[in-house]
Design an enzyme around this catalytic site. Structure first.
Site, PDB file in Angstrom:
ATOM      1  CB  ALA A   7      -9.804 -54.126  34.285  1.00 32.69           C
ATOM      2  N   GLY A   8     -11.663 -56.686  34.825  1.00 37.86           N
ATOM      3  CA  GLY A   8     -12.578 -57.397  35.705  1.00 37.86           C
ATOM      4  C   GLY A   8     -12.058 -58.760  36.103  1.00 37.86           C
ATOM      5  CB  CYS A  55     -20.667 -51.725  28.626  1.00 38.40           C
ATOM      6  SG  CYS A  55     -21.982 -51.204  29.755  1.00 38.40           S
ATOM      7  CD  GLU A  68     -16.689 -53.570  25.287  1.00 35.04           C
ATOM      8  OE1 GLU A  68     -17.776 -53.115  25.686  1.00 35.04           O
ATOM      9  OE2 GLU A  68     -15.796 -53.996  26.058  1.00 35.04           O
ATOM     10  CE  LYS A 105      -9.364 -46.479  40.095  1.00 32.12           C
ATOM     11  NZ  LYS A 105      -9.090 -45.482  39.014  1.00 32.12           N
ATOM     12  N   GLY A 118     -16.058 -51.712  34.174  1.00 32.79           N
ATOM     13  CA  GLY A 118     -14.930 -51.484  33.282  1.00 32.79           C
ATOM     14  C   GLY A 118     -14.749 -52.634  32.321  1.00 32.79           C
ATOM     15  CB  THR A 134     -14.018 -58.483  29.859  1.00 32.97           C
ATOM     16  OG1 THR A 134     -15.397 -58.173  29.591  1.00 32.97           O
ATOM     17  CG2 THR A 134     -13.912 -59.951  30.228  1.00 32.97           C
ATOM     18  CD  GLU A 162     -21.884 -52.705  33.335  1.00 31.85           C
ATOM     19  OE1 GLU A 162     -21.604 -53.312  32.275  1.00 31.85           O
ATOM     20  OE2 GLU A 162     -21.868 -51.469  33.430  1.00 31.85           O
TER      21      GLU A 162
END
Length: 481
Positions: free
Chosen positions: A237-238, A289, A386, A181, A233, A235, A255
């Site tokens: 969303a992770g 990143c 970030e 995706k 992506g 953090t 990651e």
């Protein structure tokens, strides 16, 4: 060699270009000019179901399911050659969509992916399948490495090709199949990669592409036909993906974000530092990143470092991503530009602005001036969060121990660098930094070495044999007699 127009109205599923389930689409925009450059279909749940079914079929039956490691390696080498033929088209497609300067995308997007595919092809060939180990209670133990299954690969917009292939290559080497995706803002490049796979004869269903929004992406993550999720992506969303995969007991590689530190030791050659810093701290317009966006400078040379930083930022050419002389291109979207500018405005109230802080003199495009803040003691918003743009903070430190303390005073731990003339001293400092990767007098990830983060920067590793292991499951067969 670019994307054929008629293919942009389809998804690549099961080795075929198939019609989408609805007429919904994503509009693609040139980040440098704000001009519409096309549209691609938006996947719905039915499209994801079809892609997962195709991946499952390829995993369990047919040529791919029966392929030996050598046969997989041959397919992957053909895939690499097809990618290499399209390197220029891939680089331009990425630069147009996300603003990555062509000088960067040519190597890191256009060429790097083919090298990844070649590396993992040879790793698959050399590793083989079964390993025989001595047994203390029987004759022997046979340890087999089986593919973990169907992989959902979710890729962001900043390095869409390299980050896709960093999942596809080791997964294929392990014998897995994938549903990819891509981010809605960078989809054209995935069509070019899919064309390369088709030309190379990658068996039907091994790699499938469906562009979708977050809601449908979440559907893919929790899909019962998926065996592993590989995500790159934010953090935030992770953490959501980790919760879902934890509940499902589904393996996941994450990651995530970073706020890495570049430690300039007091014996460093400042001219050499300034020559290397743009690639380490500003790569891809700051949209990387692992960028070292916190510059830690010794108090004894703090003003010298600030002067050098201001000069460096002022000398960087800001312009169209397709201009070969451009150092800093636009942000990837209007929304992201506004987010970065919001951080800059916040920084003006927290720290001393020494470079940039505004918008370049351009009428169109999502540009942000390279910006540097000083007098940051690691406790400001711009010093801790970030930003993902061309915004740096320069933080003073007292001694080596203080530099290490400041570098580790972060929720993140992805990248980093140490700059100095004494290799032993620089290495000693580097070993004390809590991070998954770090460079000495420079920084760039290597294909053969594990890349990933600690703390809020993620789980698992990409690159190297360690990434291949993440797409395998081990089975021990105890032979008793």
């Amino acid at each position: 060699m670019g994307v054929q127009d008629h293919l942009q109205n389809a998804f690549y599923i099961g080795g075929e270009w198939v019609a989408p389930s609805t007429t919904r689409s994503f509009e693609l925009i040139n980040a440098s000019t704000e001009e519409v450059i096309g549209s691609v279909p938006e996947a719905m749940e039915a499209d994801v179901d079809r892609a997962v079914a195709a991946a499952r079929k390829a995993l369990e039956s047919g040529a791919w399911a029966q392929a030996t490691p050598n046969e997989r390696a041959e397919i992957m080498h053909r895939f690499a050659a097809s990618l290499a033929k399209r390197s220029d088209a891939i680089a331009r497609a990425v630069s147009v969509q996300n603003g990555m300067p062509l000088a960067v995308s040519t190597g890191l997007e256009g060429q790097f992916g083919a090298g990844l595919m070649q590396y993992y092809a040879e790793l698959a060939r050399s590793q083989g399948t079964d390993e025989v180990r001595p047994s203390q209670v029987g004759k022997e133990t046979r340890v087999s490495r089986d593919p973990i299954g169907v992989v959902a690969g979710i890729v962001p917009w900043n390095f869409p090709v390299t980050l896709a292939l960093s999942k596809i290559a080791p997964a294929m080497a392990a014998g897995c199949t994938l549903v990819m995706k891509p981010s809605p803002g960078t989809v054209l490049d995935s069509y070019i990669v899919a064309e390369a796979a088709a030309e190379a004869g990658v068996p039907a269903g091994v790699v499938n592409w469906v562009a979708a929004d977050r809601e449908v992406g979440a559907y893919l993550v929790s899909h019962p036909g998926v065996d592993k999720v590989a995500f790159t992506g934010s953090t935030a969303a992770g953490r959501i993906i980790a919760r879902v995969c934890g509940e499902l007991l589904r393996p996941v590689t994450l990651e995530l974000g970073g706020k890495s530190a570049a430690i300039i030791l007091d014996d460093a050659d400042l001219n050499a530092v300034m020559q290397g810093l743009p690639q380490v701290a500003m790569l891809n317009n700051g949209q990387t990143c692992f960028n070292c966006t916190r510059i830690l400078a010794p108090q004894s040379k703090y003003e010298q470092v600030l002067e050098a930083m201001a000069g460096l930022m002022g000398a960087l050419k800001v312009g169209d991503a397709l201009d070969a002389d451009t150092h800093v291109g636009p942000m990837a979207s209007a929304l992201h530009r506004d987010r970065v500018q919001g951080y800059i405005e916040k920084g003006k109230s927290e720290a001393r602005l020494i470079a940039g802080g505004g918008k370049p003199g351009t009428d169109r495009g999502w540009f942000v001036q390279p910006t540097v803040f000083a007098d940051d003691h690691n406790n400001t918003t711009v010093g801790r969060e970030e930003i993902f743009g061309p915004v740096l903070t320069v933080i003073p430190y007292k001694d080596d121990a203080d530099a290490v303390r400041l570098a580790n005073d972060s929720i993140y731990g992805l990248g980093g660098s140490v700059w100095g003339s004494d290799p032993d001293r620089a290495s000693k400092v580097a070993r004390q930094v809590q991070t998954g990767t770090i460079g000495i007098n420079g920084y760039i990830p290597a294909v053969g070495s594990p890349f990933g983060g600690v703390k809020a920067s993620g789980l698992g590793r990409e690159f190297g044999p360690e990434a291949l292991s993440g797409y395998q499951q081990y089975k021990s067969t105890y032979v008793m007699g």
